[in-house]
Design an enzyme around this catalytic site. Structure first.
Site, PDB file in Angstrom:
ATOM      1  N   ASP A  23       0.857  -1.189   0.000  1.00  0.00           N
ATOM      2  CA  ASP A  23       0.000   0.000   0.000  1.00  0.00           C
ATOM      3  C   ASP A  23       0.894   1.239   0.000  1.00  0.00           C
ATOM      4  O   ASP A  23       1.603   1.498   0.972  1.00  0.00           O
ATOM      5  CB  ASP A  23      -0.896  -0.023   1.244  1.00  0.00           C
ATOM      6  N   ASP A 119      -2.795   2.606  -6.390  1.00  0.00           N
ATOM      7  CA  ASP A 119      -1.689   2.681  -5.433  1.00  0.00           C
ATOM      8  C   ASP A 119      -1.594   1.495  -4.478  1.00  0.00           C
ATOM      9  O   ASP A 119      -0.931   1.580  -3.442  1.00  0.00           O
ATOM     10  CB  ASP A 119      -1.786   3.979  -4.617  1.00  0.00           C
ATOM     11  N   GLU A 120      -2.217   0.380  -4.808  1.00  0.00           N
ATOM     12  CA  GLU A 120      -2.102  -0.789  -3.926  1.00  0.00           C
ATOM     13  C   GLU A 120      -2.322  -2.084  -4.698  1.00  0.00           C
ATOM     14  O   GLU A 120      -2.990  -2.102  -5.731  1.00  0.00           O
ATOM     15  CB  GLU A 120      -3.090  -0.696  -2.752  1.00  0.00           C
TER      16      GLU A 120
END
Length: 410
Positions: A23, A119-120
């Site tokens: 993350d 973003d993860e």
């Protein structure tokens, strides 16, 4: 060499999986800092309309968070809390390029990489023992992303996706957390349900009505009560609260083209545009209900038109941000219909949602204006939902419907 590998494999389960959830920390702000090093260590917010002071905070740096600045906060309020706040307009091309580079780095460790959002993502490292222990691999990933891309991340290590996700949230920024099933009783169960991945504010409110306030309460709840308030989703959440999550890390998950549709064969052939749009709007409401029940959102809306001569056309429209609300579905469908209807009598109308994504894994590749509009309209949508749930669908009516009613009385 053999003894070293044998020693490392002792850190891997014989019959289970080892999954990492990576993350990125304050991603948009971190990308801006990587691009302009003078922003490092400064209270930074990504927002818009700074001149009008009406912008909404999309994300902010940890330095800004120390002052109480938060995502979705109005910009004027953030500046009141932190007068020295630096505000940057979003640069989504820059963020997408950084995201792409980040996932390429992750694929250097394993082919089993599943992006969840910009973003993860998850990585299955079960067969990666030659690269070291799970913690050593996590440290290597974290250092590589920091050194190669200048982007910080937190990583959760666990036997399944749910626990890995929960673990990555425990230490930020630049944290690495191991969460085993035997740890959930003292690490997860005391937490309020709203802090559990997959439980939103509405679900937490419903759970509270049957005295479920913590993840531990959920883990030990009565099955029948759970089904009554959340349906099958309640049972799935209970399994995860007990550390059970059989979902594999699937690199193709984001490419699946699942769909949900709703159509109607008309009682007569219709050529009146207003009537056809009313039918399309009702289909949007029906489709929205189905998506909501299944906890899906869509990034592709398609309209099906079948004419009197049985000629059928289907036209789709890709959407940047996942949607589900009737008004959004109808807006996309209306554009498609007006562009493709040739004016001939229509026998069947259909509306389908394609490129389906799970609600708890849906994300918005936001452009600034849709973000701000969504944030501003959310209280209105919640108020309408409350009224409809309490008094029925007819409590909220369009102005055109009211006007029609008045005309009928004359």
């Amino acid at each position: 060499m053999y003894s070293q590998i044998n020693e490392v494999t002792s850190f891997y389960p014989k019959n289970g999986r080892v999954i990492l959830h990576v993350d990125m920390n304050s991603f948009f702000a971190s990308v801006e800092m990587a691009y302009d090093s003078s922003l490092k260590g400064e209270p930074l917010a990504i927002a818009g309309n700074e001149e009008e002071r009406k912008g909404i905070i999309v994300t902010c740096s940890y330095e800004a968070r120390k002052f109480g600045v938060k995502t979705t906060m109005p910009l004027w309020e953030a500046k009141k809390l932190c007068p020295q706040l630096i505000v940057k307009r979003p640069n989504f091309d820059r963020y997408r390029k950084a995201s792409s580079a980040m996932f390429e780095e992750l694929r250097q460790y394993s082919e089993l990489v599943e992006p969840v959002s910009i973003d993860e993502g998850y990585i299955d490292i079960t067969e990666c023992y030659e690269l070291g222990t799970p913690i050593e691999i996590a440290q290597s990933i974290q250092n590589r992303l920091l050194n190669q891309l200048d982007l910080p991340c937190s990583i959760g290590i666990a036997p399944n996706k749910f626990l890995a996700k929960m673990a990555s949230d425990m230490k930020k920024p630049l944290g690495i957390t191991v969460l085993r099933k035997r740890d959930i009783h003292h690490l997860l169960w005391p937490l309020p349900t709203i802090e559990m991945h997959g439980v939103g504010a509405k679900s937490a409110e419903k759970l509270a009505t049957i005295n479920i306030h913590t993840i531990g309460d959920l883990a030990q709840a009565n099955d029948i009560q759970l089904r009554a308030v959340l349906g099958i989703r309640g049972i799935q959440l209970q399994e995860r609260a007990n550390g059970i999550d059989p979902r594999p890390v699937d690199p193709e998950a984001g490419k699946e083209n699942k769909s949900v549709g709703s159509s109607i064969t008309l009682p007569r052939d219709i050529t009146n545009q207003s009537e056809l749009l009313d039918i399309l709007e009702n289909l949007a409401i029906s489709l929205s209900d189905r998506l909501k029940r299944k906890r899906y959102m869509t990034k592709n809306v398609a309209v099906i038109i079948r004419y009197k001569d049985r000629k059928t056309i289907s036209r789709g429209r890709k959407i940047i941000n996942p949607i589900r609300k009737p008004v959004d579905l109808f807006h996309a469908a209306k554009i498609l219909f007006m562009q493709n209807w040739d004016g001939n009598p229509v026998r069947l109308l259909g509306l389908s949602a394609q490129d389906i994504v799970d609600e708890d894994e849906a994300y918005e590749q936001l452009d600034l204006f849709t973000y701000e509009k969504a944030a501003q309209k959310e209280p209105l949508y919640q108020a309408i939902d409350t009224l409809v749930n309490k008094y029925g669908k007819k409590v909220v009516r369009k102005g055109s419907e009211l006007q029609k009613g008045e005309n009928d009385k004359k």
